[in-house]
Design a protein around this motif. Structure first.
Motif, PDB file in Angstrom:
ATOM      1  N   LYS A   1      11.411   6.633  -5.629  1.00  0.00           N
ATOM      2  CA  LYS A   1      12.634   6.297  -5.264  1.00  0.00           C
ATOM      3  C   LYS A   1      13.148   7.233  -4.218  1.00  0.00           C
ATOM      4  O   LYS A   1      14.049   6.944  -3.299  1.00  0.00           O
TER       5      LYS A   1
ATOM      6  N   ASN B   1      18.652   3.659   0.067  1.00  0.00           N
ATOM      7  CA  ASN B   1      17.515   4.461  -0.396  1.00  0.00           C
ATOM      8  C   ASN B   1      16.554   5.442   0.629  1.00  0.00           C
ATOM      9  O   ASN B   1      16.521   6.474   0.474  1.00  0.00           O
ATOM     10  N   LEU B   2      16.417   4.562   1.813  1.00  0.00           N
ATOM     11  CA  LEU B   2      15.714   4.984   2.958  1.00  0.00           C
ATOM     12  C   LEU B   2      16.595   6.192   3.606  1.00  0.00           C
ATOM     13  O   LEU B   2      15.886   7.300   3.719  1.00  0.00           O
TER      14      LEU B   2
ATOM     15  N   ALA C   1      16.536   9.059   1.663  1.00  0.00           N
ATOM     16  CA  ALA C   1      15.433   9.931   1.507  1.00  0.00           C
ATOM     17  C   ALA C   1      15.384  10.847   2.732  1.00  0.00           C
ATOM     18  O   ALA C   1      14.503  11.912   2.676  1.00  0.00           O
TER      19      ALA C   1
ATOM     20  N   LEU D   1      11.831   8.939  -2.296  1.00  0.00           N
ATOM     21  CA  LEU D   1      10.924   8.905  -0.769  1.00  0.00           C
ATOM     22  C   LEU D   1      11.401   7.612  -0.257  1.00  0.00           C
ATOM     23  O   LEU D   1      11.022   7.317   0.948  1.00  0.00           O
ATOM     24  N   GLY D   2      12.721   6.950  -0.771  1.00  0.00           N
ATOM     25  CA  GLY D   2      13.112   5.794  -0.043  1.00  0.00           C
ATOM     26  C   GLY D   2      12.567   4.493  -0.507  1.00  0.00           C
ATOM     27  O   GLY D   2      12.940   3.515   0.288  1.00  0.00           O
ATOM     28  N   LEU D   3      11.584   4.295  -1.416  1.00  0.00           N
ATOM     29  CA  LEU D   3      11.181   3.061  -1.849  1.00  0.00           C
ATOM     30  C   LEU D   3      12.105   2.254  -2.779  1.00  0.00           C
ATOM     31  O   LEU D   3      12.842   2.890  -3.683  1.00  0.00           O
ATOM     32  N   ASN D   4      12.365   1.003  -2.232  1.00  0.00           N
ATOM     33  CA  ASN D   4      13.025   0.038  -3.186  1.00  0.00           C
ATOM     34  C   ASN D   4      12.238  -0.444  -4.134  1.00  0.00           C
ATOM     35  O   ASN D   4      11.478  -1.369  -4.171  1.00  0.00           O
ATOM     36  N   ILE D   5      12.395   0.083  -5.501  1.00  0.00           N
ATOM     37  CA  ILE D   5      11.371   0.247  -6.503  1.00  0.00           C
ATOM     38  C   ILE D   5      11.474  -1.390  -6.927  1.00  0.00           C
ATOM     39  O   ILE D   5      10.587  -2.055  -7.074  1.00  0.00           O
TER      40      ILE D   5
ATOM     41  N   ASN E   1       1.086   4.081  -3.117  1.00  0.00           N
ATOM     42  CA  ASN E   1       0.850   5.669  -2.935  1.00  0.00           C
ATOM     43  C   ASN E   1       2.009   6.261  -3.489  1.00  0.00           C
ATOM     44  O   ASN E   1       1.744   7.346  -4.210  1.00  0.00           O
ATOM     45  N   SER E   2       3.291   6.178  -3.108  1.00  0.00           N
ATOM     46  CA  SER E   2       4.222   6.703  -3.596  1.00  0.00           C
ATOM     47  C   SER E   2       4.535   6.647  -5.017  1.00  0.00           C
ATOM     48  O   SER E   2       5.180   7.487  -5.737  1.00  0.00           O
ATOM     49  N   LEU E   3       4.358   5.433  -5.732  1.00  0.00           N
ATOM     50  CA  LEU E   3       4.419   5.224  -7.094  1.00  0.00           C
ATOM     51  C   LEU E   3       3.356   6.189  -7.972  1.00  0.00           C
ATOM     52  O   LEU E   3       3.510   6.527  -9.119  1.00  0.00           O
ATOM     53  N   LEU E   4       2.219   6.732  -7.222  1.00  0.00           N
ATOM     54  CA  LEU E   4       1.606   7.701  -7.594  1.00  0.00           C
ATOM     55  C   LEU E   4       2.275   8.843  -8.390  1.00  0.00           C
ATOM     56  O   LEU E   4       1.678   9.496  -9.231  1.00  0.00           O
TER      57      LEU E   4
ATOM     58  N   ILE F   1       0.678  -1.309  -0.004  1.00  0.00           N
ATOM     59  CA  ILE F   1       0.021  -0.052  -0.044  1.00  0.00           C
ATOM     60  C   ILE F   1       0.762   1.277   0.070  1.00  0.00           C
ATOM     61  O   ILE F   1       0.649   2.119  -0.753  1.00  0.00           O
ATOM     62  N   LYS F   2       1.874   1.202   0.914  1.00  0.00           N
ATOM     63  CA  LYS F   2       2.576   2.478   1.019  1.00  0.00           C
ATOM     64  C   LYS F   2       3.279   2.760  -0.323  1.00  0.00           C
ATOM     65  O   LYS F   2       3.424   3.903  -0.522  1.00  0.00           O
ATOM     66  N   GLY F   3       4.123   1.850  -0.807  1.00  0.00           N
ATOM     67  CA  GLY F   3       4.817   1.996  -1.988  1.00  0.00           C
ATOM     68  C   GLY F   3       3.765   2.343  -3.320  1.00  0.00           C
ATOM     69  O   GLY F   3       4.349   3.246  -4.182  1.00  0.00           O
TER      70      GLY F   3
END
Lengths: 342, 265
Positions: free
Chosen positions: A234, B83-84, B87, A236-240, A224-227, A220-222
């Motif tokens: 990336k 990554n984190l 950020a 925002l710290g997401l490991n794509i 949302n950031s993919l929006l 879910i969190k990922g």
């Protein structure tokens, strides 16, 4: 964020609606059973044994299957649409159904080509389930291997479509060499069916479905950031790559198993996320995911109720009903709001 | 700006080379780049089209790997960040458009808190405070319930800056934040960035083609030309004649008095 309570009423309404259509679904069928007796049967008070059998071993598992199918396909569709930033994506863009179809086509129609080895297993429903699972798993594996090599999510989308074309072509070749009975068996699987599952089969379906749903909650969190797009996600710290993998695995578990057990159910995966977005007017997956769960279950239960043609002995193919009922709803929503929410 | 020597260095590069590698060959776009950004500085990156501004920004933000040399972010080499972790130190405002504009302004700005929230993205009291603070600082509280597709380009840019601010990082990097904006909003956005560096102590690096505005507002500028990358205070850059070499000399010339380019007659 703070506005989540705005959706509370909608959620309560939907849950109420779900319970309602669930009972409606159980109460409708070719044999008409009075509502009072249905409730008695559900609460274990002894009734007419044939009614008991119809309710407990046919209608109830069918209703649960409808919930699993509707919500599972809807949620995989939602994940695919966000991952691929494409409103046309559904759970089947990864070629999962085509893989399953290929598996089923090989066991139903392949016997004339591969000889009598498979012939003995043909009658078994488990053969079809296993073939469909293996087929979708194989395609998934190929998609996963390829997707680890490409950077762009769009490339995965195209690759999934290509796998789909190849599978469809092989199915065509197989059907060209098949007998009429074999073709019929394959086509019957293609109609989709919710009503063939015993409690044991339902349990297996449910366990895998639950695994897929739990994985989807973690995305879910990922999502949302993919929006915002992959680069923002990336930053925002997401490991794509890892998120993408979890999303694909979750979708494959959900769509692959559902297709294996219930056949290729069209339309739900594509349409339910759109219906939900139009009604809830949000793109926040924390709202969308549970809402898609509810909408998917409700729509599937309604479609199944209609497919039963209440009080008649006919059952229409569920695959046709989902599109017949669903497509006008999506068109109506889009025309009424004049704007596609995505 | 005599105090810069004592100030904390947020970003530093040492003999940095940037460019692209493919299996066959290596294309170097810039080499021997040595820059130092201090805490609370507004830094403008200027250069002609295609000179490698975006490549430099991509290398500094770890979107693209550098060819050689070192990049230090808060005294730690960039490669050592996950990554984190990255950020929480570095936020971005990019030129690419959003995948979905169906988010409200509040939701979008709140996404900036993602590095700090739990696995499902629940907001703590602090997260909500930081988001509200960011909305106030950028002066967009009245927009917060609007959907992003309802916003003008200028408003959307402000929202994206608020999102970066909510991410609460020491360094904010913006890629051409003034494109698509009219003259007033160009000045407005850059002035806003200047105010933010002063109020929050964050370091802001942006690339831009608004050289005259950057000269007026920046604490430091990085000027990219074909042969070298110079970074200094704008007045020193003017004195040294750095801007004269920025573009081919056949059409426009730099006027030292006005700090802007004029078309040759």
């Amino acid at each position: 964020m703070q506005h989540t309570h705005r959706y509370t009423i909608s959620f309560i309404t939907l849950v109420f609606l779900l319970i309602l259509v669930f009972f409606l679904n159980v109460s409708l069928g070719s044999v008409s059973i009075p509502n009072k007796d249905i409730i008695n049967i559900l609460f274990g008070i002894d009734q007419n044994p044939s009614w008991h059998y119809i309710i407990m071993d046919y209608r109830l598992p069918k209703a649960f299957t409808a919930i699993i199918v509707g919500s599972g396909l809807g949620i995989s569709g939602l994940m695919m649409q966000t991952l691929f930033r494409n409103p046309l994506a559904g759970p089947f863009v990864l070629g999962i159904t085509s893989g399953a179809s290929l598996g089923v086509a090989i066991v139903t129609m392949g016997s004339s080509i591969f000889g009598g080895i498979l012939l003995g297993m043909l009658a078994s429903k488990w053969t079809i389930v296993i073939a469909a699972t293996l087929g979708s798993f194989l395609v998934l594996l190929l998609v996963l291997i390829v997707s680890s090599k490409v950077r762009d999510a769009m490339a995965i989308l195209i690759i999934g479509l290509m796998f789909g074309s190849v599978s469809a072509a092989i199915v065509n070749v197989l059907s060209y060499f098949s007998s009429a009975e074999e073709l019929q068996q394959y086509f019957f699987w293609g109609f989709g069916s919710l009503g063939n599952l015993s409690w044991n089969e339902l349990l297996i379906l449910f366990v895998i479905y639950l695994l897929g749903i739990l994985l989807s909650l973690g995305t879910i969190k990922g999502l949302n950031s993919l929006l915002l797009g992959e680069n923002y996600a990336k930053s925002l710290g997401l490991n794509i790559k890892r998120s993408r993998l979890i999303i694909i695995i979750s979708t494959s578990l959900l769509a692959g198993t559902i297709t294996a057990f219930a056949g290729p159910i069209a339309f739900i995966g594509l349409a339910i996320p759109h219906i939900t977005r139009q009604v809830f007017n949000t793109s926040n997956h924390k709202i969308l995911l549970p809402a898609v769960f509810l909408f998917g279950s409700i729509v599937m239960l309604i479609c199944d109720s209609i497919a039963q043609l209440p009080s008649s002995e006919y059952t229409l193919p569920i695959n046709a009903i989902t599109s017949l009922i669903g497509a006008p709803v999506v068109i109506w929503l889009l025309v009424r709001k004049r704007k596609m929410m995505f | 700006m005599s105090g810069t020597l004592n100030k904390h260095i947020v970003l530093k590069t040492n003999k940095l080379s940037i460019g692209y590698t493919s299996k066959k060959e290596t294309t170097t776009i810039g080499s021997n780049i040595n820059i130092e950004l201090h805490k609370g500085e507004l830094v403008g990156l200027v250069g002609a089209n295609g000179i490698g501004k975006s490549t430099l920004l991509r290398s500094l933000t770890n979107v693209q790997s550098k060819l050689s040399g070192d990049i230090f972010l808060n005294d730690k080499t960039l490669d050592a960040y996950s990554n984190l972790e990255l950020a929480k130190v570095l936020s971005l405002v990019l030129t690419e458009s959003l995948s979905s504009k169906n988010l409200t302004v509040l939701e979008l700005v709140a996404l900036g808190r993602q590095p700090y929230t739990n696995w499902i993205g629940n907001f703590s009291k602090k997260d909500i405070d930081v988001v509200n603070e960011a909305l106030i600082q950028i002066n967009i509280e009245d927009l917060k319930d609007k959907k992003c597709f309802e916003l003008s380009d200028g408003q959307l840019q402000k929202v994206m800056i608020a999102r970066a601010l909510a991410q609460d990082t020491d360094l904010i990097i913006l890629d051409e934040p003034t494109t698509h904006l009219d003259m007033y909003h160009k000045a407005y956005i850059l002035k806003l960035l200047q105010r933010l560096t002063k109020e929050t102590g964050k370091t802001i690096l942006f690339s831009s083609h608004e050289i005259d505005l950057a000269i007026q507002l920046c604490d430091k500028m990085i000027v990219m030309t074909k042969n070298n990358v110079v970074s200094d205070e704008p007045c020193n850059l003017i004195l040294n004649g750095t801007f004269e070499n920025l573009f081919p000399k056949d059409l426009i010339a730099f006027n030292e008095k006005t700090g802007s380019f004029r078309v040759k007659k």
